[in-house]
Design an enzyme around this catalytic site. Sequence first.
Site, PDB file in Angstrom:
ATOM      1  N   ARG A  11       0.835  -1.202   0.000  1.00  0.00           N
ATOM      2  CA  ARG A  11       0.000   0.000   0.000  1.00  0.00           C
ATOM      3  C   ARG A  11       0.869   1.251   0.000  1.00  0.00           C
ATOM      4  O   ARG A  11       0.576   2.218  -0.709  1.00  0.00           O
ATOM      5  CB  ARG A  11      -0.949  -0.001   1.193  1.00  0.00           C
ATOM      6  N   CYS A  45      -1.202   6.514   8.880  1.00  0.00           N
ATOM      7  CA  CYS A  45      -1.552   5.212   8.285  1.00  0.00           C
ATOM      8  C   CYS A  45      -2.623   5.475   7.250  1.00  0.00           C
ATOM      9  O   CYS A  45      -2.540   6.449   6.512  1.00  0.00           O
ATOM     10  CB  CYS A  45      -1.998   4.231   9.370  1.00  0.00           C
TER      11      CYS A  45
END
Length: 280
Positions: free
Chosen positions: A180, A236
């Site tokens: 990611r 995040c």
Amino acid sequence: MQHIVSQEWLFEHGTDEFVVIIDCRFVLGMGNAEAGRKAYEQDHIPGAVYIDLEQDLSAPISEHGGRHPLPDMNRFAQIMGSAGISSESKVIVYDDQGGAMASRLWWMLQYAGHTQVFVLDGGYSKWKAAGYPVTDEPPAVHEAVFVPKLQSSMLVSMEEVKERIGRPGTVLVDSREERRYLGQEEPIDPVAGHIPSAKNYFWKQSLNEQGSWKDAAALREQFAQLQKADEVIVYCGSGVTACPNVLAMKEAGLANVKLYSGSWSDWISYKDNPIATVEE
């Protein structure tokens, strides 16, 4: 460990006068919003109060702020008081997700000025597997008054992150999985990649193979490259799994660690923000 308690400690002290136990189990992802609460209702640590990530620890989603915006802190204070947390409380938080959800509440209580908060090492599965007591009985809660004293230096905004990109002494940390971070896949947010200059420290690297937290020496080694930074800003996808990284960095002795709570899902809500897809 400064911010983590063992299963043995909680078994011995769980009924102490000022101890408040919070169950934060929650499964991220579409269609799973009730899974944590249902698991709690099935069984939990005796005396534990359930706190929901999206209902209690997040504000409603809007154009900006990410997928789990921080809640109004007055409402948060009311929820903490309703759970029995006062300035005298020693709060023990657990989940079943490696400490991710528990660390979100750990961080929020720290941000609200309550330092007597700890994450249970190993989480609920280990508690149950070890044969410690569980129950389906609702807890007897003694409501309290929780007065937040916000520690604004623990939090940074999108604008503050943007102006710090490339600033000497500041290190941005992306807590998501490498794929990611690199933009190779993005199962949740509409745009892939990371904030330019951010280093990748996947939050689960702070756990050992048994799912417990690494000790302080191992964490110091893990974050050795960050020790000389003037400040570390952690993010995040939505400000949840950044929190166990913040906790682990505190255990490693890093002093000036801050959270970008809106995180990647907030960053990409501003169309002009730069995006990177190569390892920094």
